[in-house]
Design a protein around this motif. Sequence first.
Motif, PDB file in Angstrom:
ATOM      1  N   ALA A 104      11.864  -6.363  -5.619  1.00 46.93           N
ATOM      2  CA  ALA A 104      11.701  -5.175  -6.688  1.00 46.93           C
ATOM      3  C   ALA A 104      11.008  -4.070  -5.939  1.00 46.93           C
ATOM      4  O   ALA A 104      11.367  -2.800  -6.282  1.00 46.93           O
ATOM      5  N   HIS A 105      10.119  -4.247  -4.815  1.00 49.28           N
ATOM      6  CA  HIS A 105       9.694  -2.921  -4.082  1.00 49.28           C
ATOM      7  C   HIS A 105      10.093  -3.065  -2.597  1.00 49.28           C
ATOM      8  O   HIS A 105       9.899  -4.418  -2.123  1.00 49.28           O
ATOM      9  N   ASP A 106      10.444  -1.914  -2.127  1.00 50.56           N
ATOM     10  CA  ASP A 106      10.367  -1.991  -0.497  1.00 50.56           C
ATOM     11  C   ASP A 106      10.341  -0.633  -0.142  1.00 50.56           C
ATOM     12  O   ASP A 106       9.950   0.171  -0.797  1.00 50.56           O
ATOM     13  N   SER A 107      10.324  -0.522   1.283  1.00 51.86           N
ATOM     14  CA  SER A 107       9.959   0.663   1.895  1.00 51.86           C
ATOM     15  C   SER A 107      10.974   1.798   1.943  1.00 51.86           C
ATOM     16  O   SER A 107      10.670   3.150   2.299  1.00 51.86           O
ATOM     17  N   THR A 108      12.101   1.766   1.062  1.00 52.81           N
ATOM     18  CA  THR A 108      12.834   2.731   1.229  1.00 52.81           C
ATOM     19  C   THR A 108      12.627   3.634  -0.084  1.00 52.81           C
ATOM     20  O   THR A 108      13.463   4.661  -0.260  1.00 52.81           O
ATOM     21  N   ASP A 111       0.837  -1.224   0.104  1.00 56.93           N
ATOM     22  CA  ASP A 111       0.019  -0.062   0.049  1.00 56.93           C
ATOM     23  C   ASP A 111       1.011   1.211  -0.167  1.00 56.93           C
ATOM     24  O   ASP A 111       1.872   1.566   0.695  1.00 56.93           O
ATOM     25  N   VAL A 112       0.640   2.239  -0.938  1.00 55.48           N
ATOM     26  CA  VAL A 112       1.162   3.312  -1.234  1.00 55.48           C
ATOM     27  C   VAL A 112       0.862   4.519  -0.560  1.00 55.48           C
ATOM     28  O   VAL A 112      -0.556   4.878  -0.964  1.00 55.48           O
ATOM     29  N   GLY A 113       1.161   5.332   0.252  1.00 51.73           N
ATOM     30  CA  GLY A 113       0.507   6.405   0.743  1.00 51.73           C
ATOM     31  C   GLY A 113       0.812   7.639  -0.077  1.00 51.73           C
ATOM     32  O   GLY A 113       1.541   7.585  -1.065  1.00 51.73           O
ATOM     33  N   ASN A 114       0.452   8.984   0.650  1.00 49.78           N
ATOM     34  CA  ASN A 114       0.513  10.192  -0.157  1.00 49.78           C
ATOM     35  C   ASN A 114       2.158  10.527  -0.022  1.00 49.78           C
ATOM     36  O   ASN A 114       2.398  11.487  -0.498  1.00 49.78           O
ATOM     37  N   ASP A 115       2.960   9.731   0.675  1.00 50.85           N
ATOM     38  CA  ASP A 115       4.205  10.187   0.648  1.00 50.85           C
ATOM     39  C   ASP A 115       5.127   9.641  -0.461  1.00 50.85           C
ATOM     40  O   ASP A 115       6.308   9.472  -0.274  1.00 50.85           O
ATOM     41  N   GLY A 116       4.281   8.562  -1.137  1.00 53.16           N
ATOM     42  CA  GLY A 116       5.043   7.732  -1.874  1.00 53.16           C
ATOM     43  C   GLY A 116       5.868   6.297  -1.633  1.00 53.16           C
ATOM     44  O   GLY A 116       6.283   5.560  -2.204  1.00 53.16           O
ATOM     45  N   ALA A 117       5.824   6.299  -0.122  1.00 50.44           N
ATOM     46  CA  ALA A 117       6.416   4.978   0.400  1.00 50.44           C
ATOM     47  C   ALA A 117       5.589   3.919   0.289  1.00 50.44           C
ATOM     48  O   ALA A 117       4.563   3.773   0.767  1.00 50.44           O
ATOM     49  N   PRO A 118       6.198   2.887  -0.352  1.00 56.89           N
ATOM     50  CA  PRO A 118       5.272   1.720  -0.375  1.00 56.89           C
ATOM     51  C   PRO A 118       5.587   0.570   0.938  1.00 56.89           C
ATOM     52  O   PRO A 118       6.605   0.170   1.229  1.00 56.89           O
ATOM     53  N   LEU A 119       4.386   0.323   1.574  1.00 55.21           N
ATOM     54  CA  LEU A 119       4.536  -0.499   2.656  1.00 55.21           C
ATOM     55  C   LEU A 119       3.960  -1.788   2.553  1.00 55.21           C
ATOM     56  O   LEU A 119       2.646  -1.795   2.206  1.00 55.21           O
ATOM     57  N   GLU A 120       4.600  -2.709   2.898  1.00 57.68           N
ATOM     58  CA  GLU A 120       3.777  -4.214   2.396  1.00 57.68           C
ATOM     59  C   GLU A 120       2.963  -4.594   3.672  1.00 57.68           C
ATOM     60  O   GLU A 120       3.307  -4.325   4.954  1.00 57.68           O
ATOM     61  N   ILE A 121       1.668  -4.938   3.460  1.00 57.79           N
ATOM     62  CA  ILE A 121       0.841  -5.185   4.148  1.00 57.79           C
ATOM     63  C   ILE A 121       0.851  -6.659   4.795  1.00 57.79           C
ATOM     64  O   ILE A 121       0.874  -7.545   3.923  1.00 57.79           O
ATOM     65  N   GLN A 122       0.656  -6.949   5.972  1.00 53.68           N
ATOM     66  CA  GLN A 122       0.459  -8.329   6.590  1.00 53.68           C
ATOM     67  C   GLN A 122      -0.473  -8.194   7.594  1.00 53.68           C
ATOM     68  O   GLN A 122      -0.317  -7.756   8.773  1.00 53.68           O
ATOM     69  N   ARG A 123      -1.949  -8.707   7.090  1.00 50.87           N
ATOM     70  CA  ARG A 123      -2.837  -8.643   8.098  1.00 50.87           C
ATOM     71  C   ARG A 123      -2.757  -9.924   9.220  1.00 50.87           C
ATOM     72  O   ARG A 123      -2.730 -10.915   8.648  1.00 50.87           O
ATOM     73  N   ALA A 124      -2.625  -9.557  10.250  1.00 52.30           N
ATOM     74  CA  ALA A 124      -2.606 -10.733  11.332  1.00 52.30           C
ATOM     75  C   ALA A 124      -4.038 -11.374  11.582  1.00 52.30           C
ATOM     76  O   ALA A 124      -4.958 -10.657  11.531  1.00 52.30           O
ATOM     77  N   THR A 125      -3.839 -12.672  12.106  1.00 53.10           N
ATOM     78  CA  THR A 125      -4.970 -13.366  12.137  1.00 53.10           C
ATOM     79  C   THR A 125      -4.858 -14.036  13.375  1.00 53.10           C
ATOM     80  O   THR A 125      -3.830 -14.145  14.197  1.00 53.10           O
ATOM     81  N   ASP A 126      -6.164 -14.355  14.070  1.00 51.01           N
ATOM     82  CA  ASP A 126      -6.120 -15.352  15.530  1.00 51.01           C
ATOM     83  C   ASP A 126      -5.499 -16.718  15.339  1.00 51.01           C
ATOM     84  O   ASP A 126      -4.764 -17.013  16.254  1.00 51.01           O
ATOM     85  N   LYS A 127      -5.619 -17.239  14.449  1.00 45.28           N
ATOM     86  CA  LYS A 127      -5.016 -18.441  14.351  1.00 45.28           C
ATOM     87  C   LYS A 127      -4.268 -18.905  12.790  1.00 45.28           C
ATOM     88  O   LYS A 127      -4.643 -18.048  11.959  1.00 45.28           O
ATOM     89  N   PRO A 128      -3.447 -19.636  12.666  1.00 45.02           N
ATOM     90  CA  PRO A 128      -2.764 -19.973  11.394  1.00 45.02           C
ATOM     91  C   PRO A 128      -3.799 -20.340  10.373  1.00 45.02           C
ATOM     92  O   PRO A 128      -4.473 -21.394  10.696  1.00 45.02           O
ATOM     93  N   VAL A 129      -3.462 -19.764   9.201  1.00 47.91           N
ATOM     94  CA  VAL A 129      -4.325 -20.375   7.945  1.00 47.91           C
ATOM     95  C   VAL A 129      -3.508 -20.583   6.840  1.00 47.91           C
ATOM     96  O   VAL A 129      -2.414 -20.328   7.025  1.00 47.91           O
ATOM     97  N   SER A 130      -4.179 -21.038   5.888  1.00 50.69           N
ATOM     98  CA  SER A 130      -3.588 -21.465   4.705  1.00 50.69           C
ATOM     99  C   SER A 130      -3.070 -20.353   3.714  1.00 50.69           C
ATOM    100  O   SER A 130      -3.445 -19.131   4.082  1.00 50.69           O
ATOM    101  N   ARG A 131      -2.153 -20.356   2.931  1.00 51.12           N
ATOM    102  CA  ARG A 131      -1.665 -19.564   2.199  1.00 51.12           C
ATOM    103  C   ARG A 131      -2.437 -18.976   1.364  1.00 51.12           C
ATOM    104  O   ARG A 131      -2.714 -17.792   1.164  1.00 51.12           O
ATOM    105  N   ALA A 132      -3.632 -19.719   0.738  1.00 48.15           N
ATOM    106  CA  ALA A 132      -4.661 -18.997  -0.146  1.00 48.15           C
ATOM    107  C   ALA A 132      -5.656 -18.200   0.768  1.00 48.15           C
ATOM    108  O   ALA A 132      -5.945 -16.968   0.241  1.00 48.15           O
ATOM    109  N   GLN A 133      -5.724 -18.329   1.992  1.00 51.18           N
ATOM    110  CA  GLN A 133      -6.697 -17.774   2.872  1.00 51.18           C
ATOM    111  C   GLN A 133      -5.970 -16.492   3.197  1.00 51.18           C
ATOM    112  O   GLN A 133      -6.433 -15.442   3.022  1.00 51.18           O
ATOM    113  N   VAL A 134      -4.719 -16.454   3.389  1.00 49.82           N
ATOM    114  CA  VAL A 134      -3.762 -15.227   3.609  1.00 49.82           C
ATOM    115  C   VAL A 134      -3.760 -14.215   2.243  1.00 49.82           C
ATOM    116  O   VAL A 134      -4.135 -13.168   2.430  1.00 49.82           O
ATOM    117  N   ILE A 135      -3.927 -14.911   1.220  1.00 48.35           N
ATOM    118  CA  ILE A 135      -3.753 -14.113  -0.017  1.00 48.35           C
ATOM    119  C   ILE A 135      -5.413 -13.259  -0.313  1.00 48.35           C
ATOM    120  O   ILE A 135      -5.313 -12.113  -0.486  1.00 48.35           O
TER     121      ILE A 135
END
Length: 796
Positions: free
Chosen positions: A349-353, A158-182
């Motif tokens: 390819a993308h990082d927060s710097t 997600d890129v804000g109005n400062d142009g910096a891309p921040l990778e999102i990782q939404r936390a979950t209560d319990k471990p889930v599958s890779r497809a569910q995370v995507i």
Amino acid sequence: MALDAATAREMIQKLAEDRASYLETLARAHDVLAKALEASATGKSPPKLTSEAVSAVRRNTNHTIDIESLKKSSTFSPEDSETDDNESMFVQDPLPKEEYDEAGFRQHIREYKWTPNDQEIVGSVLANDQLLQRTTVFPVTLGPVDDRSHLSHFSIFDVGNDGAPLEIQRATDKPVSRAQVIWNNIKSINADENRSRQVVGRITIVREPSPLLFAALHYTQNAHFDMDEIFSMLVEDKTTAFAHRPFSSDQRQQRTFVFTLDYFTIIGDECEPEKWQKSDEEAGSSQSQVPLSRCSSVVALSLSGPPARHVKYKARRAEQKLGYIFDPFAPWRVLSIQSYPDWKHSVDAHDSTRHYVNGPEAFLITLRAEFKDAQKRLNEVYNRIADLVRMPSNFMFSSAARDRLLFEDEDFTFSRRYFWAHQSLGIMNEDMQQMILMYRRVFTESVWDGSSKIIWPGDESVSSRYANWRKHMRILRADIEHELQGLEGIASRNTEKMKEIKGLRDNLFSGTSVLESRRSVDQAIITVQQGHNIKLLTLVTIFFLPLTFVTSVFGMTNMNPDDSFHPFGIVTTVVCLPTYMLIGSLNTTSGVHFWRRKTKQFFSFIGRMFDKILSFFGYLPDTSSNPQPDPRPLHQRSQSTREGMAARGSLAGLTTTASNSAFDRRPTLSPHSTKNVSSPSMQPRALTSASTVRFDDEKVEDEDTGPKHLIRNLARGAHRNTGSWGTMNGYQEHGVSAVDHQQRQATFLPGSPIVGSPTSLRRAEGEGESEGWVKRVLTWGSGGGKKRGKDGEREV
């Protein structure tokens, strides 16, 4: 895989840049925080904190500092001039709020009109009714699953109005599958309205998605991208690109820029190509080829918001219509779908710097990463093919190793290997040329300098924001050109390797051909030996054949047993000796020619005797249409040029044109032709004075034939004696003009006696003259001619 020097230098340079950026931002954040603490301790006004410093603290402190409390205590002012100057360089308008759920996903799968190309990709999902009846569409268990979604990978920024891309990782209560995370990460955007940092751009990268994840991407992204077109581009085996199409009826195509890369990669361990991807039928690598798969990826950009301006379609024969151009600084989305059955994806390819001024810059950086990955994959394919055709290490020291490479085996191992390697390298070059050609065709000079009216218009003179963006564009252009040069270098190495493989294949063919030739010679020797054996067996059989005949005759039971053996010996001698002599003579070449000639003479004699018998009984066949050949041997028929001219009986001044049919026949020379040529002048002259043609003792049949036919027979007699109208040496030797073969003109010299065969002449007019030997003199002039024979002279 070995790390080459160029890659090592590039990584070191990148690490140095990251380290310098990290230290700079950390120092700035440290100074701001120190000043804030000092101000709170002394009671002075705290320093102003820019948004850049806030984002720097957020990126480099790993969330160990409470950003919200820091902002409250620093009296952050959005109206600050420095903040305005910095943030004005980036996109400011946020993306609209979007949320998707599994119920809508199920409905989309059931009701959407999927195209044939869509069905190739998500066909297994559409055919699985139980999938839609489950409580949760996506797998919930960890570990391997049937659709192999556990091998899928993703990166969402997600890129804000400062142009910096921040990778999102939404936390979950319990471990889930890779497809569910995507799914959890792509199903919503700007859903939290209370969030202080609104998203102006999103980068969605999904690697090796399963069919279910393909369907999820289709559901969540179809409102912004023409996903049917993207799926078609993935299925088709070619690199294509579609820039913004302002005159399209589909507004999604007006907003989007799509680039597809299609080439080959080596199948990685534990990886399997999708069913719609072409791949090696054999599992694992073999000695003759490398396990390859056709792979593809899509990089797409979508610009949101209202159109920035209109353009007119100026075609002469089409109706005038308006096209819509969108602002490059509008809220944006970048979608990258990578379908590569390997582990060579670039995840950095993308990082927060980084700071992306707008969507086109993020799109180009993603495209640059794809070109870099293509270079990496194709380079490995080249290395594997080069290893496949490389000489073994003991080639110079082992004759057995050299023989294996020089002479083909029964399975044609090396022929198959060289053919596959040569063709594969050629196809790889075509793919790279297509990628480079498509890039240069779309990204012209006008796109980079901002003079294009359709693709990202706006040059440096528009504003400082555009000037800053064009500066970034120049840097990106140099980086992409560097990657393209790497692809061109791989194509050049492929070409050189193809020449090497062709040389190895030619050497293999040459060595195998020599070996086959040697085997053919050995086989020919064996065949000749077998022929000698058969010949020997035949001679032995023929030797006993006459003896068997004689003994069978004298061994009859009705023969008198008391008779003498003298008749038996005489008959045996008379039968066996001629037979043995005949067989012995036929066993040589000269003997075969001798008996062939004697046989021909014998049958000729039989034919002449048969003609005499028929003549005796009054049957006289007409042989004029089929003249008899000269019985003399060839060495007795040769004549000099002067003799040939005399035999033709040339007459000066008598020229006539006959029909083609009169010269098509080639009768032989009469044996009675004279060799005397007497002419006071050898120069041809026109038909103005009388000329004489004499025929000595010719036997002429009664037939009503005019003078023209007689002259035609004269021409035939001359043609018979020469054998060809094309001979010019004889005429030129006597000063006579050459014969025009096209007009069929016969030139005769005066006073030359020409003697025709008995059947070559016919009577001009039949008036009761009987058949017999006559002497004729025809006198021809400009006013006519005379005919003189036994009955006197008469006008013709």
